[in-house]
Design a protein around this motif. Sequence first.
Motif, mmCIF file in Angstrom:
data_model
loop_
_atom_site.group_PDB
_atom_site.id
_atom_site.type_symbol
_atom_site.label_atom_id
_atom_site.label_comp_id
_atom_site.label_asym_id
_atom_site.label_seq_id
_atom_site.Cartn_x
_atom_site.Cartn_y
_atom_site.Cartn_z
ATOM 1 N N ALA A 113 39.926 28.858 51.725
ATOM 2 C CA ALA A 113 40.758 30.015 51.338
ATOM 3 C C ALA A 113 39.836 31.119 50.855
ATOM 4 O O ALA A 113 38.935 30.874 50.053
ATOM 5 C CB ALA A 113 41.733 29.620 50.234
ATOM 6 N N ARG A 114 40.061 32.336 51.343
ATOM 7 C CA ARG A 114 39.196 33.455 50.953
ATOM 8 C C ARG A 114 39.825 34.223 49.793
ATOM 9 O O ARG A 114 40.895 34.814 49.944
ATOM 10 C CB ARG A 114 38.960 34.402 52.131
ATOM 11 N N PRO A 115 39.169 34.233 48.629
ATOM 12 C CA PRO A 115 39.712 34.962 47.472
ATOM 13 C C PRO A 115 39.736 36.467 47.693
ATOM 14 O O PRO A 115 38.839 37.028 48.334
ATOM 15 C CB PRO A 115 38.745 34.589 46.343
ATOM 16 N N ASP A 116 40.753 37.105 47.160
ATOM 17 C CA ASP A 116 40.833 38.569 47.172
ATOM 18 C C ASP A 116 40.006 39.181 46.057
ATOM 19 O O ASP A 116 39.575 40.341 46.153
ATOM 20 C CB ASP A 116 42.288 39.014 47.013
ATOM 21 N N ILE A 117 39.803 38.403 44.984
ATOM 22 C CA ILE A 117 39.067 38.877 43.815
ATOM 23 C C ILE A 117 38.573 37.668 43.046
ATOM 24 O O ILE A 117 39.150 36.575 43.142
ATOM 25 C CB ILE A 117 39.962 39.785 42.930
ATOM 26 N N VAL A 118 37.489 37.837 42.298
ATOM 27 C CA VAL A 118 36.894 36.745 41.520
ATOM 28 C C VAL A 118 36.819 37.152 40.052
ATOM 29 O O VAL A 118 36.377 38.266 39.736
ATOM 30 C CB VAL A 118 35.477 36.397 42.026
ATOM 31 N N ILE A 119 37.249 36.250 39.187
ATOM 32 C CA ILE A 119 37.098 36.432 37.742
ATOM 33 C C ILE A 119 35.879 35.621 37.309
ATOM 34 O O ILE A 119 35.812 34.412 37.558
ATOM 35 C CB ILE A 119 38.332 35.954 36.970
ATOM 36 N N ASN A 125 27.764 40.502 35.915
ATOM 37 C CA ASN A 125 28.052 39.996 37.250
ATOM 38 C C ASN A 125 26.772 39.493 37.917
ATOM 39 O O ASN A 125 26.068 40.240 38.593
ATOM 40 C CB ASN A 125 28.705 41.092 38.101
ATOM 41 N N TRP A 126 26.489 38.208 37.716
ATOM 42 C CA TRP A 126 25.335 37.602 38.381
ATOM 43 C C TRP A 126 25.718 37.008 39.741
ATOM 44 O O TRP A 126 24.855 36.508 40.480
ATOM 45 C CB TRP A 126 24.722 36.495 37.509
ATOM 46 N N LEU A 127 27.002 37.059 40.093
ATOM 47 C CA LEU A 127 27.479 36.393 41.302
ATOM 48 C C LEU A 127 27.316 37.232 42.563
ATOM 49 O O LEU A 127 26.956 36.712 43.625
ATOM 50 C CB LEU A 127 28.951 36.021 41.121
ATOM 51 N N SER A 128 27.598 38.531 42.475
ATOM 52 C CA SER A 128 27.542 39.369 43.665
ATOM 53 C C SER A 128 26.111 39.487 44.183
ATOM 54 O O SER A 128 25.151 39.425 43.416
ATOM 55 C CB SER A 128 28.084 40.768 43.353
ATOM 56 N N ALA A 149 33.688 39.570 47.681
ATOM 57 C CA ALA A 149 34.946 40.013 47.073
ATOM 58 C C ALA A 149 34.650 40.775 45.781
ATOM 59 O O ALA A 149 33.590 40.587 45.175
ATOM 60 C CB ALA A 149 35.833 38.811 46.770
ATOM 61 N N PRO A 150 35.565 41.637 45.330
ATOM 62 C CA PRO A 150 35.375 42.299 44.037
ATOM 63 C C PRO A 150 35.276 41.260 42.918
ATOM 64 O O PRO A 150 35.972 40.235 42.953
ATOM 65 C CB PRO A 150 36.640 43.145 43.884
ATOM 66 N N VAL A 151 34.403 41.502 41.966
ATOM 67 C CA VAL A 151 34.205 40.586 40.841
ATOM 68 C C VAL A 151 34.589 41.304 39.551
ATOM 69 O O VAL A 151 34.125 42.418 39.295
ATOM 70 C CB VAL A 151 32.747 40.095 40.763
ATOM 71 N N ARG A 152 35.429 40.663 38.770
ATOM 72 C CA ARG A 152 35.802 41.184 37.451
ATOM 73 C C ARG A 152 35.236 40.259 36.385
ATOM 74 O O ARG A 152 35.579 39.070 36.338
ATOM 75 C CB ARG A 152 37.321 41.247 37.315
ATOM 76 N N THR A 153 34.336 40.765 35.556
ATOM 77 C CA THR A 153 33.818 39.957 34.452
ATOM 78 C C THR A 153 34.786 40.045 33.278
ATOM 79 O O THR A 153 35.445 41.063 33.067
ATOM 80 C CB THR A 153 32.426 40.444 34.021
ATOM 81 N N ARG A 154 34.854 38.973 32.520
ATOM 82 C CA ARG A 154 35.743 38.936 31.356
ATOM 83 C C ARG A 154 35.148 38.009 30.312
ATOM 84 O O ARG A 154 34.924 36.814 30.577
ATOM 85 C CB ARG A 154 37.137 38.459 31.757
ATOM 86 N N ILE A 155 34.886 38.543 29.140
ATOM 87 C CA ILE A 155 34.367 37.737 28.041
ATOM 88 C C ILE A 155 35.439 36.751 27.593
ATOM 89 O O ILE A 155 36.611 37.110 27.476
ATOM 90 C CB ILE A 155 33.927 38.640 26.872
#
Length: 229
Positions: A113-119, A125-128, A149-155
């Motif tokens: 499954a391909r995510p639309d966005i990543v939390i 953002n070390w993932l992109s 995919a767009p990455v949203r970081t969240r503490i």
Amino acid sequence: MNKDATLRFERSFAADGHRFVAGADEVGRGALAGPVSVGMVVVDTLGAKHLKGVRDSKLLAPVERELLVPRIRSWAAAWAVGHASAAEIDELGLTSALRLAGTRAWLQITAVARPDIVILDGNYNWLSPAQASLFDAVGADADSAGCDAPVRTRIKADLQCLSVAAASVLAKVERDALMAGLALEHPGYGWEVNKGYATEAHRTAILAQGACEFHRRSWRLAPVLPDGL
């Protein structure tokens, strides 16, 4: 009293058309030995229901984490854990090794499954994929197959977001099992207990018997002794 993580944040992306949301978290960042591991869990925000008992893996006992694994796998639209070895950490540096482990997890989940966005837990953002230098040859960026995919970081996403908490549980259980297996091959370091982290006993064992191939040799492994000892 610790509260379960929820899908509230994941569902907030539905208004922008993001149905499949992935949560990602890492374990093993501060260890002296073993891999750094990245868990990813994809949820379908239109159909996923709450999964009771899931919270940040650090707040769960080992038996609780292990019991959650099959439930998380059945619940998720896709899941994966990627690893980067101690040798890769030494060669690439920790941030690039995290990205490599995350890319390996990403490639596994996108086959399902391909995510639309990543939390992503934390504030960086070390993932992109890293941006290639102007001095790099065209195509030299080894991260080109990574998360697009767009990455949203969240503490504190591992405390609040169910997908991220679930990812942390899968990564923790899988990495702990790897370290327990390595402890049988390399006794004396206490990996079955410390899982490669920097306990006093682990550092003392390294001083006594030296580092092995699964130690991060670019790190300060042994304790610093006072002058004259």
